[in-house]
Design a protein around this motif. Structure first.
Motif, mmCIF file in Angstrom:
data_model
loop_
_atom_site.group_PDB
_atom_site.id
_atom_site.type_symbol
_atom_site.label_atom_id
_atom_site.label_comp_id
_atom_site.label_asym_id
_atom_site.label_seq_id
_atom_site.Cartn_x
_atom_site.Cartn_y
_atom_site.Cartn_z
ATOM 1 N N ARG A 6 38.635 30.580 41.261
ATOM 2 C CA ARG A 6 39.529 30.631 42.430
ATOM 3 C C ARG A 6 39.711 29.229 43.015
ATOM 4 O O ARG A 6 40.827 28.837 43.365
ATOM 5 C CB ARG A 6 38.966 31.563 43.508
ATOM 6 N N GLN A 52 41.374 38.138 34.994
ATOM 7 C CA GLN A 52 40.585 38.341 36.204
ATOM 8 C C GLN A 52 41.450 38.633 37.425
ATOM 9 O O GLN A 52 40.935 38.825 38.520
ATOM 10 C CB GLN A 52 39.692 37.125 36.466
ATOM 11 N N GLY A 53 42.759 38.654 37.234
ATOM 12 C CA GLY A 53 43.650 38.971 38.332
ATOM 13 C C GLY A 53 43.819 37.844 39.333
ATOM 14 O O GLY A 53 44.243 38.078 40.460
ATOM 15 N N LEU A 54 43.508 36.635 38.936
ATOM 16 C CA LEU A 54 43.667 35.482 39.822
ATOM 17 C C LEU A 54 45.040 34.841 39.663
ATOM 18 O O LEU A 54 45.529 34.176 40.564
ATOM 19 C CB LEU A 54 42.586 34.442 39.546
ATOM 20 N N GLN A 56 49.153 35.551 38.041
ATOM 21 C CA GLN A 56 50.113 36.507 37.504
ATOM 22 C C GLN A 56 51.264 35.727 36.888
ATOM 23 O O GLN A 56 51.602 34.644 37.349
ATOM 24 C CB GLN A 56 50.607 37.462 38.582
ATOM 25 N N THR A 65 47.388 35.008 42.730
ATOM 26 C CA THR A 65 47.471 36.326 43.373
ATOM 27 C C THR A 65 46.789 36.316 44.737
ATOM 28 O O THR A 65 46.605 37.369 45.332
ATOM 29 C CB THR A 65 46.806 37.405 42.495
ATOM 30 N N PHE A 66 46.432 35.145 45.201
ATOM 31 C CA PHE A 66 45.742 35.015 46.485
ATOM 32 C C PHE A 66 46.310 33.807 47.210
ATOM 33 O O PHE A 66 47.034 32.993 46.622
ATOM 34 C CB PHE A 66 44.223 34.861 46.274
ATOM 35 N N ILE A 95 37.313 42.678 40.575
ATOM 36 C CA ILE A 95 38.206 43.336 41.535
ATOM 37 C C ILE A 95 37.800 43.005 42.962
ATOM 38 O O ILE A 95 38.664 42.779 43.823
ATOM 39 C CB ILE A 95 38.289 44.851 41.264
ATOM 40 N N VAL A 98 39.317 39.730 43.650
ATOM 41 C CA VAL A 98 40.770 39.820 43.856
ATOM 42 C C VAL A 98 41.059 40.344 45.260
ATOM 43 O O VAL A 98 41.900 39.806 45.982
ATOM 44 C CB VAL A 98 41.428 40.721 42.792
ATOM 45 N N ARG A 102 42.852 38.804 49.188
ATOM 46 C CA ARG A 102 43.985 39.472 49.830
ATOM 47 C C ARG A 102 43.709 39.747 51.299
ATOM 48 O O ARG A 102 44.075 38.976 52.151
ATOM 49 C CB ARG A 102 44.337 40.752 49.092
ATOM 50 N N ALA A 132 41.427 49.061 44.491
ATOM 51 C CA ALA A 132 42.399 47.996 44.224
ATOM 52 C C ALA A 132 43.824 48.537 44.299
ATOM 53 O O ALA A 132 44.700 47.923 44.928
ATOM 54 C CB ALA A 132 42.136 47.379 42.855
ATOM 55 N N VAL A 137 47.067 46.187 44.450
ATOM 56 C CA VAL A 137 46.756 45.369 43.271
ATOM 57 C C VAL A 137 47.261 46.101 42.027
ATOM 58 O O VAL A 137 47.048 47.299 41.877
ATOM 59 C CB VAL A 137 45.226 45.136 43.158
#
Length: 153
Positions: A6, A52-54, A56, A65-66, A95, A98, A102, A132, A137
């Motif tokens: 991150r 890892q959803g960091l 997109q 995503t943050f 998660i 993530v 948010r 999530a 998410v």
């Protein structure tokens, strides 16, 4: 290690002043300009960021995503290739990270996931997906990992 990822993503976007970066901008900065990662490691970092959803993927490239402005990147911040050579973190940790980016703290996210697992009588990985999803998410990237968690029970 997700916190280091991150910070690195925040660093890249804060440094560039842009809302999105294409793959070349990311890996060229990390490998050639800063010399922190090899080109292959930089490309792997992008892939891990997506998993890892960091990050997109968008038409314009990649976006975090943050809120990168909310991440405190210390003066003298640096990384090395170990950031991509670590074991993948468990789904609940990913998660929770993530969600922390948010609208809540990571401890709150973990607490909600644990409470949801108890309420629904499901494993924590499934509860993490439910929490999530409730917070907007996109859980699609995590479904395979959740399936593997269920299968390994």
């Amino acid at each position: 290690m997700i916190q280091e990822a991150r910070k690195l993503i925040a660093f890249l976007f804060q440094r560039s002043g842009k809302d999105s970066l294409d793959e070349n901008e990311i890996y060229m900065t990390l490998s050639y300009e800063l010399g922190w990662l090899t080109p292959a490691e930089a490309k792997e970092f992008i892939q891990r960021g997506l998993e890892q959803g960091l990050l997109q993927e968008t038409d314009a490239g990649y976006t975090p995503t943050f809120d990168t402005a909310s991440v405190d990147v210390p003066l003298g911040f640096e990384v090395d290739g170990s950031i991509v050579q670590i074991e993948q973190e468990d789904l609940v940790t990913v998660i929770a990270g993530v969600l922390a980016g948010r609208d809540m703290r990571e401890e709150q996210a973990r607490s909600r996931i644990q409470k949801r697992a108890e309420q629904e009588h499901v494993i924590p990985e499934v509860a993490a997906l439910l929490v999530a999803h409730e917070h907007g998410v996109d859980v699609q990237p995590y479904l395979e990992r959740a399936r593997k968690a269920v299968k390994n029970m």
